[in-house]
Design a protein around this motif. Structure first.
Motif, PDB file in Angstrom:
ATOM      1  N   PHE A 167       0.828  -1.204   0.000  1.00 54.91           N
ATOM      2  CA  PHE A 167       0.000   0.000   0.000  1.00 54.91           C
ATOM      3  C   PHE A 167       0.865   1.259   0.000  1.00 54.91           C
ATOM      4  CE2 PHE A 167      -2.364   3.366   2.197  1.00 54.91           C
ATOM      5  CZ  PHE A 167      -3.495   3.425   1.384  1.00 54.91           C
ATOM      6  N   GLY A 168       0.554   2.183  -0.910  1.00 56.52           N
ATOM      7  CA  GLY A 168       1.261   3.454  -0.976  1.00 56.52           C
ATOM      8  C   GLY A 168       2.496   3.439  -1.849  1.00 56.52           C
ATOM      9  N   SER A 169       2.896   2.271  -2.330  1.00 57.31           N
ATOM     10  CA  SER A 169       4.093   2.204  -3.166  1.00 57.31           C
ATOM     11  C   SER A 169       3.794   2.740  -4.560  1.00 57.31           C
ATOM     12  CB  SER A 169       4.590   0.760  -3.263  1.00 57.31           C
ATOM     13  OG  SER A 169       3.639  -0.039  -3.956  1.00 57.31           O
ATOM     14  N   GLU A 219       4.293   1.215  -7.308  1.00 58.18           N
ATOM     15  CA  GLU A 219       3.635   0.150  -8.067  1.00 58.18           C
ATOM     16  C   GLU A 219       2.148   0.098  -7.728  1.00 58.18           C
ATOM     17  OE1 GLU A 219       4.428  -3.276 -10.741  1.00 58.18           O
ATOM     18  OE2 GLU A 219       5.139  -1.243 -10.359  1.00 58.18           O
ATOM     19  N   PHE A 220       1.821   0.286  -6.450  1.00 60.80           N
ATOM     20  CA  PHE A 220       0.423   0.314  -6.016  1.00 60.80           C
ATOM     21  C   PHE A 220      -0.319   1.448  -6.706  1.00 60.80           C
ATOM     22  CE2 PHE A 220      -3.057   1.716  -3.391  1.00 60.80           C
ATOM     23  CZ  PHE A 220      -3.640   0.550  -2.922  1.00 60.80           C
ATOM     24  N   GLU A 221       0.302   2.634  -6.729  1.00 62.26           N
ATOM     25  CA  GLU A 221      -0.322   3.797  -7.360  1.00 62.26           C
ATOM     26  C   GLU A 221      -0.555   3.554  -8.850  1.00 62.26           C
ATOM     27  OE1 GLU A 221      -1.372   6.493  -5.952  1.00 62.26           O
ATOM     28  OE2 GLU A 221      -0.579   6.254  -3.924  1.00 62.26           O
ATOM     29  N   ARG A 222       0.407   2.912  -9.501  1.00 61.10           N
ATOM     30  CA  ARG A 222       0.281   2.659 -10.940  1.00 61.10           C
ATOM     31  C   ARG A 222      -0.902   1.730 -11.225  1.00 61.10           C
ATOM     32  NH1 ARG A 222       2.221  -0.766 -15.029  1.00 61.10           N
ATOM     33  NH2 ARG A 222       3.212  -2.200 -13.547  1.00 61.10           N
ATOM     34  N   TYR A 223      -1.001   0.658 -10.447  1.00 65.61           N
ATOM     35  CA  TYR A 223      -2.106  -0.277 -10.647  1.00 65.61           C
ATOM     36  C   TYR A 223      -3.448   0.357 -10.268  1.00 65.61           C
ATOM     37  CZ  TYR A 223       0.570  -4.451 -11.856  1.00 65.61           C
ATOM     38  OH  TYR A 223       1.346  -5.373 -12.508  1.00 65.61           O
TER      39      TYR A 223
END
Length: 204
Positions: free
Chosen positions: A166-168, A170-174
């Motif tokens: 959460f918050g990474s 990669e998370f933001e991209r997805y």
């Protein structure tokens, strides 16, 4: 007339597949032609030729061909394509839809025309038409009665996925990808039973 209408619109329950047509009023047209609908506006359909009448009548079981009241409706209220559909429905055991009709030109013509309109519309919008719908329903009912498992031979498996923090980045991209796809996505909540049919005990 009321009893005949009730019998048409409230088909007996049982294992056989039946069709129901809810009552609704439509504009009256002459009893010499059937009606079809383009959008919400009715239009007259060309009456069948003598040859078409004869050919379509031969598709009917004998008890219908020799029924003068039914045949008056068959010849005067139905176009050729409607005659063909009605004959197919009768041969599939749906003759109850046309029971209790008065002769063509009687007070129930409007209701009969509306029922025919509904049948034609359903036939065009149902995959495989009404005949395909009836046959599929019978097949599914028979398989259900026999205890046939539609998932026989299938093996449940957990699909490959992506573990995100959460918050990474990669998370933001997805998340952005998901938000973009969400506007064209339909979410269906399936409820009822534990879902053990497929043989998997985890979350479905």
């Amino acid at each position: 007339w009321l009893e005949a209408t009730r019998r048409r619109h409230f088909a007996a329950r049982g294992s056989r597949a039946v069709l129901r047509a809810p009552p609704q009023r439509i504009p009256v047209c002459t009893p010499a032609a059937a009606m079809a609908v383009t959008g919400s506006r009715p239009r007259l359909v060309k009456a069948p030729t003598l040859k078409e009448n004869q050919e379509n009548a031969l598709k009917l079981p004998e008890q219908y061909r020799t029924n003068d009241v039914f045949m008056s409706n068959f010849r005067k209220l139905m176009g050729s394509d409607t005659q063909d559909l009605v004959a197919q429905l009768i041969n599939e055991g749906q003759g109850h839809l046309f029971m209790g009709w008065l002769a063509a030109g009687s007070s129930d013509d409007t209701d009969k025309k509306h029922l025919l309109l509904q049948l034609k519309k359903l036939d065009k919008t149902s995959p495989g038409g009404l005949i395909g719908y009836i046959q599929r329903a019978r097949k599914l009912l028979a398989e259900s009665k026999a205890g046939v498992n539609p998932f026989e031979g299938c093996t449940p498996s957990v699909p490959e996925g992506v573990n995100l923090s959460f918050g990474s980045a990669e998370f933001e991209r997805y998340e952005q990808m998901g938000l973009a796809a969400a506007r064209d996505t339909v979410f269906v909540l399936v409820a009822g039973g534990p879902g053990g049919g497929p043989g998997a005990s985890g979350v479905k």
